[in-house]
Design a protein around this motif. Structure first.
Motif, PDB file in Angstrom:
ATOM      1  N   SER A  16       0.840  -1.196   0.000  1.00 19.50           N
ATOM      2  CA  SER A  16       0.000   0.000   0.000  1.00 19.50           C
ATOM      3  C   SER A  16       0.880   1.253   0.000  1.00 19.50           C
ATOM      4  O   SER A  16       2.079   1.185   0.291  1.00 19.50           O
ATOM      5  CB  SER A  16      -0.919   0.013   1.224  1.00 19.50           C
ATOM      6  OG  SER A  16      -0.171   0.256   2.397  1.00 19.50           O
ATOM      7  N   GLU A  17       0.263   2.392  -0.306  1.00 20.84           N
ATOM      8  CA  GLU A  17       1.004   3.658  -0.270  1.00 20.84           C
ATOM      9  C   GLU A  17       1.558   3.921   1.120  1.00 20.84           C
ATOM     10  O   GLU A  17       2.700   4.352   1.272  1.00 20.84           O
ATOM     11  CB  GLU A  17       0.098   4.813  -0.688  1.00 20.84           C
ATOM     12  CG  GLU A  17      -0.250   4.806  -2.157  1.00 20.84           C
ATOM     13  CD  GLU A  17      -1.140   5.964  -2.531  1.00 20.84           C
ATOM     14  OE1 GLU A  17      -0.771   7.124  -2.252  1.00 20.84           O
ATOM     15  OE2 GLU A  17      -2.205   5.727  -3.112  1.00 20.84           O
ATOM     16  N   ARG A  41      -0.475  11.581  -4.141  1.00 17.30           N
ATOM     17  CA  ARG A  41       0.535  10.598  -4.513  1.00 17.30           C
ATOM     18  C   ARG A  41       1.919  11.180  -4.788  1.00 17.30           C
ATOM     19  O   ARG A  41       2.682  10.673  -5.594  1.00 17.30           O
ATOM     20  CB  ARG A  41       0.051   9.772  -5.705  1.00 17.30           C
ATOM     21  CG  ARG A  41      -1.165   8.958  -5.358  1.00 17.30           C
ATOM     22  CD  ARG A  41      -1.565   8.016  -6.453  1.00 17.30           C
ATOM     23  NE  ARG A  41      -2.636   7.165  -6.019  1.00 17.30           N
ATOM     24  CZ  ARG A  41      -3.923   7.505  -6.035  1.00 17.30           C
ATOM     25  NH1 ARG A  41      -4.283   8.678  -6.465  1.00 17.30           N
ATOM     26  NH2 ARG A  41      -4.830   6.646  -5.617  1.00 17.30           N
ATOM     27  N   VAL A  56      -0.287   4.421  -9.452  1.00 18.04           N
ATOM     28  CA  VAL A  56      -0.942   3.285  -8.802  1.00 18.04           C
ATOM     29  C   VAL A  56      -1.784   2.503  -9.807  1.00 18.04           C
ATOM     30  O   VAL A  56      -2.157   3.018 -10.865  1.00 18.04           O
ATOM     31  CB  VAL A  56      -1.817   3.751  -7.620  1.00 18.04           C
ATOM     32  CG1 VAL A  56      -0.970   4.407  -6.541  1.00 18.04           C
ATOM     33  CG2 VAL A  56      -2.907   4.690  -8.078  1.00 18.04           C
ATOM     34  N   HIS A  60      -5.259   0.837  -6.303  1.00 15.26           N
ATOM     35  CA  HIS A  60      -4.533   1.885  -5.580  1.00 15.26           C
ATOM     36  C   HIS A  60      -3.228   1.405  -4.958  1.00 15.26           C
ATOM     37  O   HIS A  60      -2.747   1.991  -3.997  1.00 15.26           O
ATOM     38  CB  HIS A  60      -5.424   2.554  -4.527  1.00 15.26           C
ATOM     39  CG  HIS A  60      -6.662   3.141  -5.115  1.00 15.26           C
ATOM     40  ND1 HIS A  60      -6.654   4.298  -5.837  1.00 15.26           N
ATOM     41  CD2 HIS A  60      -7.936   2.702  -5.123  1.00 15.26           C
ATOM     42  CE1 HIS A  60      -7.878   4.571  -6.253  1.00 15.26           C
ATOM     43  NE2 HIS A  60      -8.682   3.611  -5.838  1.00 15.26           N
TER      44      HIS A  60
END
Length: 92
Positions: A16-17, A41, A56, A60
């Motif tokens: 994940s981010e 982002r 992404v 995401h």
């Protein structure tokens, strides 16, 4: 003039981010609170002079990270950045 490095996620391991930000903070030896958002982002890694922009997928998950390296960045930070991405299974 800043330089640019592009890292790509390969393999089946998704991250994940938030996890990516945490791993970069840990790898560069900076507190996670020193990561500053510069828009959707895109974030700056503390005082390192490195800004990262993410591309992404439809879920995401980050697939491509473009690191903008300022002329004032220390070589050790760039080395740690590359090492951290490599340890996550990303390629330059």
């Amino acid at each position: 003039m800043p330089a640019e490095m592009i890292f790509c996620c390969v393999g089946d391991t998704m991250i994940s981010e938030a996890e990516l930000c945490q791993k970069l903070a840990d790898g560069l030896g900076i507190p996670h609170s020193d990561i500053h958002l510069e828009g959707e982002r895109r974030f700056v890694l503390g005082e390192t002079g490195i800004a990262v922009s993410l591309v992404v997928d439809e879920n995401h998950n980050p697939m491509v990270a473009t690191a903008d390296i300022s002329i004032n960045s220390k070589v050790e930070h760039v080395t740690r950045l590359c090492k951290t991405f490599r340890e996550m299974g990303w390629v330059l």
